[in-house]
Design a protein around this motif. Sequence first.
Motif, short mmCIF file in Angstrom:
data_model
loop_
_atom_site.label_atom_id
_atom_site.label_comp_id
_atom_site.label_asym_id
_atom_site.label_seq_id
_atom_site.Cartn_x
_atom_site.Cartn_y
_atom_site.Cartn_z
N ARG A 190 12.28 6.39 -11.03
CA ARG A 190 12.64 6.14 -12.16
C ARG A 190 10.80 5.93 -12.18
N GLY A 191 10.67 4.87 -11.84
CA GLY A 191 8.96 3.92 -12.11
C GLY A 191 7.90 4.99 -11.29
N VAL A 192 8.30 5.94 -10.37
CA VAL A 192 7.33 7.38 -10.12
C VAL A 192 6.47 7.88 -11.86
N MET B 78 0.73 -1.11 -0.03
CA MET B 78 0.28 -0.08 -0.01
C MET B 78 0.97 1.38 0.61
N LYS B 79 2.58 0.92 0.69
CA LYS B 79 2.66 2.62 0.60
C LYS B 79 3.56 2.40 -1.00
N LEU B 80 3.74 1.33 -1.26
CA LEU B 80 4.38 1.62 -2.77
C LEU B 80 3.30 2.31 -3.58
N ALA B 81 1.54 1.81 -3.17
CA ALA B 81 1.14 2.17 -4.10
C ALA B 81 0.27 3.92 -3.88
N MET B 82 1.01 4.49 -2.96
CA MET B 82 1.24 5.52 -2.70
C MET B 82 1.39 6.55 -3.37
N VAL B 83 2.50 5.78 -3.39
CA VAL B 83 3.88 6.86 -3.78
C VAL B 83 3.65 6.21 -5.03
N LEU B 84 3.43 5.83 -5.98
CA LEU B 84 3.45 5.66 -7.51
C LEU B 84 2.02 6.45 -7.81
N GLU B 85 0.68 5.93 -7.02
CA GLU B 85 -0.25 7.20 -6.97
C GLU B 85 -0.34 8.45 -7.55
N VAL B 86 0.79 9.32 -6.48
CA VAL B 86 0.71 10.50 -7.15
C VAL B 86 0.76 11.13 -8.37
N THR B 87 1.49 11.04 -8.69
CA THR B 87 1.91 11.29 -9.98
C THR B 87 0.89 10.86 -10.61
N ASN C 268 7.20 -5.23 -12.37
CA ASN C 268 8.15 -5.81 -12.26
C ASN C 268 9.24 -5.46 -12.87
N LYS C 269 9.33 -4.79 -13.89
CA LYS C 269 10.82 -4.96 -14.87
C LYS C 269 11.77 -4.25 -14.51
N LEU C 270 11.00 -2.95 -13.96
CA LEU C 270 11.64 -2.11 -13.58
C LEU C 270 12.22 -1.71 -11.94
N MET C 271 11.29 -1.80 -11.84
CA MET C 271 11.32 -1.74 -9.68
C MET C 271 11.32 -2.66 -9.59
#
Lengths: 132, 279
Positions: B158-160, B73-82, B186-189
């Motif tokens: 980079r993922g963000v 969920m924390k990764l989801a929130m980090v990615l979700e902002v952008t 999966n492939k980058l992060m």
Amino acid sequence: MDDDSQSVESSSDHPVAAYNAGAVGWLYRGISLVGIAMAVGGVLTEVYLEGEARNGLWPATELFGALMAGEPSAWTTLGIWILLAGPALALISMLISGVRRRSWPAVILAALVLLVIICAIPIMTWIRGGGL
Amino acid sequence: MSVLVLAAIALTGFFAAGLGTMVGMGGGTFVVPILVVALGIDIRAAIAAGAICVVLTSLKGSCAYLEEGMVNMKLAMVLEVTTIVAAVAGAMVVIFAPVEALKIIFGLVLAMTAVAMYINPKGRGSVKSGPDPYGLEASYDRPTKPGHRVYVPQRVRRGVGLNSLAGLTAGMMGIGGGAVQVPIMNKLMRVPMRAAVATSTFMVGMTALVSALVYTGAGLVDVAITVPAMAGIVLGSQMGSHIGTKASASILKVVLIGVLVVLAVMMVADGMGWWSVPR
């Protein structure tokens, strides 16, 4: 999904525990069931009674009156809004959970995402022509 | 809208979700183009319906993943902002761009998805320990063996950045964006596939929500298209997951690439005015 071979044994708790994932899961389960039941039930009732379905959503200002009047399409609109409320409610639940655990980075991230969703509402009003 | 048209839309949702679920892509990628090219439905209304369907499939699909602790969920929130900001921008494009341009863009994205599916580069496996400046390390219970699977997401910045591309695509096309998000994770992060799929399934609901709010403001949401499509998708995804476990993966892949190419060609041809769907 064949990458379990690289797993490691660990007896520790899940490191990411700032958000209450189980509660969000139950919330999602309930909301999806209620939302789809209301939306589909509303359309089926409308088709049964009137032979066709109304195209648009009820405006928020008229929705309560339409529900009280027993309009099936109003139940459909409410069902769709309940579904759309799901992710926002999950964020609120995550915010509360983060505050309780004093996990401030988690709180800030969830608040930022919620803020963007809230900002989409004035954009929606602006597109409708109501002005910002 | 007549009963016959409602039934046709429900059937479209059923087959699109069935096809998508068989290969783990969800139904959104197919629902919108099939509604446009097969039923001649306005692309903006189809995109708006697609976004609401994605919210539903995300809610339904995430339940089990959340309860099992598979979602980071924390990764989801980090990615979700952008991602979510880009989704708003994508939804605005849908409102203001010409219909023809939307069809061409949609067709090109479908073609790229087919190419990516054909190439399917291999990932490098997850990282179990190491520097974790953003505190995103997570674990989940392995479904087949005892113990936890621990992983640390890599290349977060980079993922963000790249996830905003998923948001833009989702906002512009009324799809979940999982087809872009899962390979990035999966492939980058180097997030394990199970966790990437679970996290993406959770994220797409939020991404689709902001797009759906913008479409609602523009009056693009047509209940008579959205609700039958939702009903069809719910039933179709059940069928798809049932058949998907039994069918040959290589045959499914060939069928799916074929369908994507046909839809891509039809969408581009429709957008260019070379061929028009009878309405």
